[in-house]
Design a protein around this motif. Structure first.
Motif, short mmCIF file in Angstrom:
data_model
loop_
_atom_site.label_atom_id
_atom_site.label_comp_id
_atom_site.label_asym_id
_atom_site.label_seq_id
_atom_site.Cartn_x
_atom_site.Cartn_y
_atom_site.Cartn_z
N MET A 1 -5.00 -0.32 -11.77
CA MET A 1 -5.38 -0.55 -10.37
C MET A 1 -6.87 -0.87 -10.24
O MET A 1 -7.27 -1.67 -9.39
CB MET A 1 -5.03 0.69 -9.53
N HIS A 2 -7.70 -0.27 -11.08
CA HIS A 2 -9.14 -0.57 -11.05
C HIS A 2 -9.37 -2.04 -11.36
O HIS A 2 -10.12 -2.73 -10.65
CB HIS A 2 -9.86 0.31 -12.08
N ASN B 1 -7.95 -4.34 -8.46
CA ASN B 1 -8.81 -4.36 -7.28
C ASN B 1 -10.08 -5.17 -7.51
O ASN B 1 -10.58 -5.85 -6.61
CB ASN B 1 -9.14 -2.94 -6.84
N ASN C 1 -10.94 -8.28 -5.23
CA ASN C 1 -12.21 -8.33 -4.51
C ASN C 1 -12.90 -9.68 -4.72
O ASN C 1 -13.46 -10.26 -3.79
CB ASN C 1 -13.14 -7.22 -5.00
N LEU D 1 1.05 1.13 -5.16
CA LEU D 1 -0.40 1.17 -4.94
C LEU D 1 -0.95 -0.21 -4.61
O LEU D 1 -1.86 -0.34 -3.78
CB LEU D 1 -1.08 1.73 -6.19
N VAL D 2 -0.42 -1.24 -5.25
CA VAL D 2 -0.86 -2.60 -4.97
C VAL D 2 -0.52 -2.96 -3.52
O VAL D 2 -1.33 -3.55 -2.80
CB VAL D 2 -0.20 -3.59 -5.95
N ASP E 1 -0.16 -0.95 -1.01
CA ASP E 1 -1.07 -0.20 -0.13
C ASP E 1 -2.44 -0.88 -0.07
O ASP E 1 -3.04 -1.01 1.00
CB ASP E 1 -1.23 1.23 -0.63
N SER E 2 -2.93 -1.31 -1.23
CA SER E 2 -4.25 -1.95 -1.30
C SER E 2 -4.27 -3.25 -0.49
O SER E 2 -5.21 -3.52 0.26
CB SER E 2 -4.62 -2.22 -2.75
N ARG F 1 -6.31 -4.21 3.24
CA ARG F 1 -7.21 -5.35 3.42
C ARG F 1 -6.78 -6.22 4.59
O ARG F 1 -7.62 -6.79 5.29
CB ARG F 1 -7.24 -6.20 2.15
#
Length: 774
Positions: free
Chosen positions: A645-646, A649, A653, A679-680, A682-683, A687
């Motif tokens: 996930m790091h 993201n 970004n 998680l993706v 949600d991210s 946005r």
């Protein structure tokens, strides 16, 4: 001068990764422009000798691309690389305090007085690299004049020195104390031949040892252990020695003939599956060239060369004088008539390249007053495609398919070969010729980012009314089609609809039938169901056009089931009804390289059935040399959700900062209760919470008709079946037109080591992507 300093400072703060606003683990240098300049983009046929000048220009350009890619892979976000740096007389003397500009006629002109291929701004120092290609040395005679070639080689170096010195003079006008390193790169010249620089009988045409130390050779740029890829032309090769060995006169004649022939013909930056460098029958040449680059010799990568030769200061503190030099150089690079800061933008770069790809502008248009040979592999699109589909050019293969008089046409080709463009143009052509009772029915798949927009836009441009519906009850659908007042009906289908599709086709009358991405139906159906559908299509008296590519299907069927199914189709259709396209047009040259490698490994799985191999998987070739950003592949050996996930993201970004959200697609492997997918999602939702523009998320099982300018691929490696993993990765990667980042990881509880075929693939792809292992 103040304006230049201010503009350069603005560029640095907004666009350069070295301004400390990027994640600390993003080691990519800042490349300006974000992709190599689009210059000689034509892919000329290699079988003809009519385009030697054009191929030479293309080879020169691809040599620059090789150096661009080598610099792009340097793990140092403190450096800024300027490609095609040039300056005018006015800009030069703007930096010269002693020059009187008032009344100077040259200062009023915009004539370029200096240029270099690469200007690299490092902390406290500057590196100048001029690139020279050897394809200009040509000889059709077996008896090569060695002395002439020695002098020509010497001449290329001296010309590069002259160009480098002009840049050095410009920099020293700003600050005489700036540290400057200068080099000349010969991307297609191997170290084995470096003795050529000092081999002339006339010492006047020999490089000194000091001058020779500034030459960058092929091995310095390319990782020698990685370049041997099936669809890549081989570099110029000889024995394993780094010096030219002793040869007999007879052997030497073959040596030079072969050497300069290779120099002329080799496109080291271009990947080409059609042609390999031909081998000479003479024993002397066989002895000389039998050993490939994968020898015991320790061949350094460009990163190693850079660390050893580019004298970068260890103290990265930048003083005011150097900062001013850096800012002025950034502004000069971005300035033509005015400072165009958009040249530095990743978003602008992606959008411009995407527009070129979408409109079929994959030929080089010579500037006014300059001659350029017409590429026989590219034809002006018919008016119906040019005016309504908004595609300017077709390949010869596409043109032949469009002009076919066959009632049923089965178009098989790789991702981005232009199958949908042909279907769309043919649909409009038929509509314009229809009588009142006839209609066109298009069956296609839906989903985010799907190519429905292509059809909708083209039909609107042609002022053709259409109706959209979905495959539901067959009786209702047949009634809707029959009673519709529109000439075109677009029906969205799903992979389980083969029986409904067969029944609908059997029931409708006076309709031309078009089916896009039919492989989605074939792989989720029984062979008997496919056979019945084929029989129905063959019985239709109206036009039938089908687009298909096995590599974009999601394989749940066994290998033998697929072979049996496609052999059945091969038997039912005539050779003129089966049309194969090979040129990749939708994706950049760089993405096409990767897709070619994946597809070739997939073809190897079916090598025991050559009779249907081209039917199942036609070879994929580059259709052009339009370069984009370098694809990045993050590879995780273990399943680590936090790290995955790091990285995801960080990549997202980077795109969200400069692109419209609607130009970004996230394609992920088909998941079942995946932590990563949740998680993706949600991210992405966070946005897009307060924006009208949305980032699309698409399951790989439903993305065959989808495409975006920029794509992030979340590739979970599936089990151990090679065909599943290769097809899944090929399908997801091919959704990107310009920019693609891949995050690859194993399933929970497994490691990537469990799938050796994927490790083998990654080894091949390291020549075409930045692979970061986590």
């Amino acid at each position: 001068m103040e304006n230049y300093v201010k503009n350069g400072e603005d560029i640095f703060l907004k666009f350069c990764t070295s301004n400390d606003k990027r994640p600390t683990d993003d080691k990519r240098p800042t490349m300006l422009p974000r992709a190599p300049d689009q210059t000689y983009i034509d892919r000329y046929p290699d079988s003809s000798s009519d385009f030697e000048d054009e191929r030479r220009r293309q080879s020169d350009y691809e040599a620059e691309v090789m150096v661009y890619r080598a610099l792009e892979k340097l793990p140092d976000n403190k450096i800024i690389v300027l490609h095609n740096f040039q300056f005018t007389h006015f800009q030069y003397y703007l930096c010269d305090k002693n020059h009187v500009k008032k009344g100077c006629p040259s200062c009023r002109s915009k004539v370029i007085v200096g240029e270099c291929d690469f200007l690299i701004l490092c902390p406290g120092s500057i590196v100048i690299i001029e690139v020279k290609n050897m394809s200009h040395i040509e000889s059709d005679n077996v008896a090569v004049d060695k002395e002439e070639h020695y002098r020509a080689l010497f001449g290329t170096f001296k010309k590069s020195v002259k160009q480098r010195k002009k840049i050095e003079s410009l920099i020293q006008c700003m600050d005489k104390d700036t540290t400057i390193c200068q080099f000349t790169a010969y991307p297609n010249f191997k170290k084995q031949f470096k003795g050529q620089f000092q081999a002339s009988e006339n010492t006047e045409f020999q490089l000194s040892d000091s001058e020779l130390s500034t030459v960058i050779f092929h091995e310095d740029i390319v990782d020698g252990n990685k370049i041997s890829v099936d669809n890549n032309r081989e570099p110029i090769t000889a024995g394993t020695s780094t010096e030219i060995r002793e040869t007999s006169p007879e052997e030497e004649q073959g040596y030079f003939s072969r050497f300069f022939s290779c120099l002329r013909d080799c496109f080291l930056g271009a990947r080409d599956t059609e042609r390999q460098i031909s081998s000479d029958d003479s024993s002397s040449d066989e002895d000389l060239f039998s050993n490939d680059i994968s020898s015991d010799e320790d061949i350094s990568s460009f990163g190693s060369w850079w660390n050893n030769n580019a004298k970068i200061a260890q103290d990265t503190t930048i003083n005011d004088a150097f900062q001013k030099v850096r800012d002025i150089l950034l502004a000069i690079w971005a300035t033509d008539k005015y400072c165009d800061k958009s040249k530095c933008s990743l978003g602008n770069c992606i959008s411009n390249i995407d527009e070129r790809l979408r409109s079929g502008k994959f030929i080089f248009l010579p500037k006014k007053g300059k001659k350029g040979a017409q590429n026989p592999g590219v034809l002006t699109a018919p008016a119906v495609i040019k005016n309504y589909v908004k595609v300017d050019n077709l390949t010869a293969e596409q043109s032949k398919a469009f002009e076919s008089s066959e009632n049923l046409l089965w178009i098989n080709g790789p991702a981005g070969a232009g199958k949908s463009v042909i279907l769309c143009g043919r649909m409009i052509q038929l509509v314009q010729q229809l009588n009142e009772d006839n209609k066109v029915v298009l069956f296609k798949f839906g989903g985010d980012g799907n190519n429905c927009e292509l059809y909708q836009s083209a039909l609107k441009n042609a002022d053709v009314e259409y109706e959209e519906t979905s495959m539901s009850d067959v009786t209702e659908l047949v009634t809707l089609i029959s009673e519709s007042k529109r000439k075109v009906v677009i029906v969205e289908i799903t992979r389980g609809d083969i029986q409904k599709l067969t029944d609908t086709i059997s029931a409708v009358t006076n309709c031309h039938i078009f089916i896009d991405d039919i492989q989605e139906l074939l792989y989720y159906s029984e062979t008997e169901e496919c056979s019945v559908l084929m029989d129905k299509l063959l019985l239709l008296k109206y036009s039938v056009m089908v687009a298909y590519d096995m590599a974009q299907g999601y394989l749940y069927s066994s290998k033998q089931e697929i072979i049996d199914r496609l052999r059945m189709i091969n038997v039912k259709l005539s050779s003129t009804q089966l049309v194969r396209l090979s040129m990749s047009l939708r994706n950049t040259c760089d993405l096409s390289d990767i897709l070619c490698v994946i597809r070739e490994q997939l073809r190897e799985l079916y090598s025991e059935i050559p009779d249907v191999l081209d039917m199942i998987l036609p070879t994929q070739l580059q259709g052009h040399f339009i370069h984009g950003t370098l694809p990045v592949m993050h590879v995780f050996n273990d399943y680590n959700v936090t790290s995955i996930m790091h990285v995801f993201n960080n990549e997202l970004n980077r795109l969200c900062d400069e692109l419209n959200y609607s130009d970004i697609g996230i394609v992920h492997t088909n998941y079942i209760n995946s932590d990563v997918e949740s998680l993706v999602e949600d991210s992405v939702n966070m946005r897009c919470k307060n924006t009208a523009s949305k980032i699309a998320m698409c399951d790989s099982a439903y993305c065959a008709s989808s495409e975006w300018p920029a794509v992030i691929v979340l590739c979970r490696v599936l089990g151990v079946r090679e065909e599943d993993n290769l097809t899944n990765l090929y399908l997801m990667l091919s959704r990107a037109r310009v920019h693609c980042s891949v995050v690859m990881y194993p399933s929970k509880g497994r490691t990537l080591d469990d799938t050796p075929h994927m490790l083998r693939l990654l080894d091949k792809l390291s020549s075409f992507a930045r692979i970061i292992r986590h």
